[in-house]
Design a protein around this motif. Structure first.
Motif, PDB file in Angstrom:
ATOM      1  N   GLU A   5       1.353  -0.717   0.160  1.00  0.00           N
ATOM      2  CA  GLU A   5       0.110  -0.164  -0.288  1.00  0.00           C
ATOM      3  C   GLU A   5       0.793   1.360  -0.413  1.00  0.00           C
ATOM      4  OE1 GLU A   5      -3.737  -1.679   2.395  1.00  0.00           O
ATOM      5  OE2 GLU A   5      -2.179  -0.279   3.245  1.00  0.00           O
ATOM      6  N   ASN A   6       1.968   0.759   0.906  1.00  0.00           N
ATOM      7  CA  ASN A   6       3.161   2.627   1.028  1.00  0.00           C
ATOM      8  C   ASN A   6       3.306   2.521  -0.696  1.00  0.00           C
ATOM      9  OD1 ASN A   6       4.088   4.242   2.692  1.00  0.00           O
ATOM     10  ND2 ASN A   6       6.082   3.236   1.757  1.00  0.00           N
ATOM     11  N   LEU A   7       3.568   1.759  -0.983  1.00  0.00           N
ATOM     12  CA  LEU A   7       4.433   1.532  -2.638  1.00  0.00           C
ATOM     13  C   LEU A   7       3.178   2.321  -3.546  1.00  0.00           C
ATOM     14  CD1 LEU A   7       6.451   1.386  -5.253  1.00  0.00           C
ATOM     15  CD2 LEU A   7       5.674  -0.725  -4.894  1.00  0.00           C
ATOM     16  N   GLU A   8       2.209   1.734  -3.384  1.00  0.00           N
ATOM     17  CA  GLU A   8       0.828   2.837  -4.610  1.00  0.00           C
ATOM     18  C   GLU A   8       0.741   3.449  -3.844  1.00  0.00           C
ATOM     19  OE1 GLU A   8      -2.250  -0.184  -4.291  1.00  0.00           O
ATOM     20  OE2 GLU A   8      -1.208  -1.321  -5.071  1.00  0.00           O
ATOM     21  N   TYR A   9       0.969   4.224  -2.558  1.00  0.00           N
ATOM     22  CA  TYR A   9       0.791   5.264  -2.648  1.00  0.00           C
ATOM     23  C   TYR A   9       2.256   6.529  -3.118  1.00  0.00           C
ATOM     24  CZ  TYR A   9       1.610   9.393   0.024  1.00  0.00           C
ATOM     25  OH  TYR A   9       2.407  10.717   0.711  1.00  0.00           O
ATOM     26  N   LEU A  10       2.839   6.028  -3.206  1.00  0.00           N
ATOM     27  CA  LEU A  10       4.407   6.549  -3.294  1.00  0.00           C
ATOM     28  C   LEU A  10       3.982   6.763  -4.830  1.00  0.00           C
ATOM     29  CD1 LEU A  10       7.035   5.195  -1.056  1.00  0.00           C
ATOM     30  CD2 LEU A  10       6.290   7.192  -1.168  1.00  0.00           C
ATOM     31  N   TYR A  12       1.823   6.568  -6.918  1.00  0.00           N
ATOM     32  CA  TYR A  12       0.317   7.325  -7.282  1.00  0.00           C
ATOM     33  C   TYR A  12       0.679   9.003  -7.056  1.00  0.00           C
ATOM     34  CZ  TYR A  12      -1.952   3.835  -9.214  1.00  0.00           C
ATOM     35  OH  TYR A  12      -1.858   2.851  -9.803  1.00  0.00           O
ATOM     36  N   THR A  13       1.152   8.771  -6.230  1.00  0.00           N
ATOM     37  CA  THR A  13       1.508  10.502  -5.331  1.00  0.00           C
ATOM     38  C   THR A  13       2.781  11.136  -6.130  1.00  0.00           C
ATOM     39  OG1 THR A  13       0.632  10.698  -2.913  1.00  0.00           O
ATOM     40  CG2 THR A  13       1.554  12.049  -2.894  1.00  0.00           C
ATOM     41  N   TYR A  14       4.148  10.564  -6.195  1.00  0.00           N
ATOM     42  CA  TYR A  14       4.954  10.452  -6.987  1.00  0.00           C
ATOM     43  C   TYR A  14       5.628  10.510  -8.067  1.00  0.00           C
ATOM     44  CZ  TYR A  14       5.466  12.675  -2.072  1.00  0.00           C
ATOM     45  OH  TYR A  14       4.766  13.333  -0.566  1.00  0.00           O
ATOM     46  N   ALA A  15       5.079   9.554  -8.343  1.00  0.00           N
ATOM     47  CA  ALA A  15       5.611   9.274  -9.942  1.00  0.00           C
ATOM     48  C   ALA A  15       5.735  10.592 -11.069  1.00  0.00           C
ATOM     49  CB  ALA A  15       4.905   8.288 -10.751  1.00  0.00           C
ATOM     50  N   ASP A  16       4.686  11.027 -11.024  1.00  0.00           N
ATOM     51  CA  ASP A  16       4.508  12.181 -12.021  1.00  0.00           C
ATOM     52  C   ASP A  16       6.149  13.229 -12.073  1.00  0.00           C
ATOM     53  OD1 ASP A  16       2.689  10.567 -13.465  1.00  0.00           O
ATOM     54  OD2 ASP A  16       1.618  11.955 -12.827  1.00  0.00           O
ATOM     55  N   THR A  17       5.851  13.460 -10.231  1.00  0.00           N
ATOM     56  CA  THR A  17       6.973  14.589 -10.001  1.00  0.00           C
ATOM     57  C   THR A  17       8.044  13.873 -10.116  1.00  0.00           C
ATOM     58  OG1 THR A  17       5.566  14.924  -8.140  1.00  0.00           O
ATOM     59  CG2 THR A  17       7.629  16.016  -7.894  1.00  0.00           C
ATOM     60  N   ILE A  18       9.337  12.543  -9.478  1.00  0.00           N
ATOM     61  CA  ILE A  18       9.927  12.339 -10.080  1.00  0.00           C
ATOM     62  C   ILE A  18      10.034  12.102 -11.760  1.00  0.00           C
ATOM     63  CG2 ILE A  18      11.490   9.985  -9.970  1.00  0.00           C
ATOM     64  CD1 ILE A  18      10.245   9.391  -7.166  1.00  0.00           C
ATOM     65  N   LEU A  19       9.465  11.584 -12.514  1.00  0.00           N
ATOM     66  CA  LEU A  19       9.442  11.774 -13.740  1.00  0.00           C
ATOM     67  C   LEU A  19      10.218  13.200 -14.405  1.00  0.00           C
ATOM     68  CD1 LEU A  19       8.918   9.806 -16.342  1.00  0.00           C
ATOM     69  CD2 LEU A  19       7.124  10.847 -16.921  1.00  0.00           C
ATOM     70  N   ARG A  20       9.088  14.365 -13.710  1.00  0.00           N
ATOM     71  CA  ARG A  20       9.018  15.357 -14.703  1.00  0.00           C
ATOM     72  C   ARG A  20      10.670  16.105 -13.876  1.00  0.00           C
ATOM     73  NH1 ARG A  20       3.778  17.194 -12.095  1.00  0.00           N
ATOM     74  NH2 ARG A  20       2.467  15.694 -14.416  1.00  0.00           N
ATOM     75  N   PHE A  21      10.947  15.816 -12.567  1.00  0.00           N
ATOM     76  CA  PHE A  21      12.801  16.941 -12.603  1.00  0.00           C
ATOM     77  C   PHE A  21      13.607  15.551 -12.647  1.00  0.00           C
ATOM     78  CE2 PHE A  21      15.434  16.667  -8.904  1.00  0.00           C
ATOM     79  CZ  PHE A  21      15.848  18.310  -9.001  1.00  0.00           C
TER      80      PHE A  21
END
Lengths: 157, 349
Positions: A5-10, A12-21
């Motif tokens: 669940e923690n992985l899914e939260y991370l 869905y919350t940060y995948a786009d941010t990490i991709l963009r950065f």
């Protein structure tokens, strides 16, 4: 929250941010995808607890910056997209020279990443300094010079 | 930069991409060996922290080593005599725990902003044990206490703190705390600074504890105001709105512009949740879009356009303020001008 669940939260919350950065840092979509995966593996293993959402996000951006730096230092760069990973991301056209993103991509990586953190994520210079491990005055200088260079790329004076 | 934001928004994972990513991460995490770092659960700080306040039992007066004390945030420039004379010095403001001594060395402040410099020193004078690749600026206090506390009713309070030292060879690190208060600082009152769990971020971004120490420093807050107010009364037009810049509050540690606008923002009146798009637009038109620059004598421009501020409406006029605590001390005689929107205010101090 259990591990999955923690992985899914991370993700869905940060995948786009990490991709963009990481794309801002490396200017390469495939490398940015790989950085995302590496960061999430590290996060899953590290099992960090965070004081706040702000702290969590800054920590993840810092980790992303370190992974990007490692890639920049290494001679290996991923230049191809494997079939299984193609279509996993939506991206603007990289060769559209009327776009600001194209213009930003003409700058050196040291300007691209501070421009992303400042103008997209809204971080202040000292916060950016903490994230990418550079003194605050240097961040100020990079922001000013980055803007000047961007103006030139866009055809300004 | 709005277009940049929009274009960057278009870069994202698809739903299927995120699901695949989760599966790949699970598979890879099972193969990855665990590292031997001690992982701590609570810590601080990277960003603007909500600061407590405190500090200082200074006797204001001449500080011979002012340049040294403030060197990390002076950018190599000498300190003006006028500033030196107004720097406050804590008296006996020091505490030792776990072989490490923290001392409040100096404070420089205007009515609503303060910059406090602390030194963190190993009792035996040895450098702090930082691994290769970890810089002094990666050091922070992880115990939830990392600065000053104001026990008085001073309204809104915010700020930031960081290690400004770049040299870990002398066994001393300089720690800077910048504070901004809504109401004037409680000069002359006793305040407390508390610190705990000195730590650093390793090259993987993981927090590692250097010392489990607890430090508490209590003394009187004494300082002389280093700020000036500059009347302006100049107008500029932006996006159909007429802005009148009334006054600049300027000091070596902070800048604030006060202005009015000849129109009223159209707020969405939504009660909670994220700032609605309509309100974001209005904030942008009435405040965010207004450039705020400091131009120094050497041509350097400090861009403070992203500073915070506030808007209020009175008698059909919007009153705004925008400003921030600076991240390094800027002697006033090194400032040529302040730019607010299209208004350039010459500074000759």
């Amino acid at each position: 929250m259990n591990k999955n669940e923690n992985l899914e939260y991370l993700v869905y919350t940060y995948a786009d941010t990490i991709l963009r950065f990481s794309y801002s840092y490396l200017k390469n979509l495939q490398d940015a995808q790989d950085v995302s995966q590496t960061v999430f593996v590290k996060l899953l293993i590290a099992k960090q607890n965070f004081k706040s959402k702000d702290h969590e996000k800054a920590f993840i951006l810092r980790m992303t910056a370190n992974v990007c730096k490692d890639i920049l230092k290494s001679s290996w760069r991923n230049r191809t997209c494997t079939m299984e990973h193609c279509g996993e991301i939506v991206a603007p056209k990289e060769d559209d020279d009327s776009s600001i993103l194209w213009a930003v991509n003409q700058l050196e990586d040291k300007y691209r990443c501070v421009i992303y953190l400042h103008y997209y994520e809204g971080y202040k210079a000292y916060e950016i300094g903490k994230i990418i491990g550079v003194p605050t005055p240097t961040i100020h200088t990079r922001l000013v010079r980055g803007r000047e260079k961007l103006k030139k790329v866009l055809g300004g004076e | 930069m709005k277009q940049y934001k929009n274009e960057m928004d278009n870069l994202h994972w698809t739903q299927a991409g995120k699901e695949n990513l989760i599966n790949r991460v699970k598979a890879n995490a099972q193969q990855e060996p665990r590292k031997g770092h001690f992982s701590i659960g609570k810590y601080v700080v990277i960003a603007a922290a909500v600061c407590l306040f405190s500090v200082t039992a200074y006797a204001t007066g001449i500080l011979q080593s002012a340049s040294d004390v403030f060197a990390p945030i002076l950018g190599g420039t000498p300190v003006q005599t006028e500033i030196i004379e107004k720097i406050g010095h804590p008296v006996g403001a020091s505490d030792t725990s776990d072989g490490i001594t923290i001392t409040a060395d100096a404070i420089i402040a205007d009515s609503n902003h303060a910059c406090i410099v602390y030194s963190i020193a190993n009792a035996d004078g040895s450098p702090f044990a930082l691994p290769e690749g970890v810089l002094p600026e990666d050091v922070f206090f992880a115990g939830g206490k990392g600065g000053t506390e104001l026990p008085f009713n001073i309204g809104g309070l915010n700020g930031s703190s960081w290690i400004a030292d770049t040299d870990n060879t002398d066994g001393t690190l300089q720690y800077i705390e910048m504070l901004s208060t809504e109401k004037p600082l409680p000069a002359g009152k006793k305040v407390t600074a508390e610190f705990s769990r000195l730590s650093y971020f390793d090259t993987d971004g993981k927090a590692v504890v250097l010392s489990e120490g607890d430090w508490k420093i209590r003394y009187e807050l004494n300082f002389e105001d280093v700020g000036v107010k500059i009347p302006v009364e100049k107008e500029f037009v932006r996006d159909g709105l007429t802005f009148t810049v009334h006054e600049i509050s300027l000091s070596p540690i902070a800048l604030q512009a006060n202005y009015t606008v000849d129109a009223i923002p159209e707020w969405s009146n939504e009660e909670s949740g994220q700032l609605p798009e309509q309100d974001q637009k209005e904030h942008f038109r009435f405040m965010d879009t207004i450039e705020l620059f400091i131009t120094k004598t050497d041509g350097t421009i400090i861009d403070l356009t992203n500073s915070g501020g506030g808007l209020s409406v009175e008698d059909g006029v919007t009153m705004g303020y925008k400003g921030t605590v600076l991240e390094e001390i800027v002697p006033l005689n090194e400032i040529v001008s302040i730019t607010v929107g299209d208004v350039v205010i010459d500074v000759n101090i």
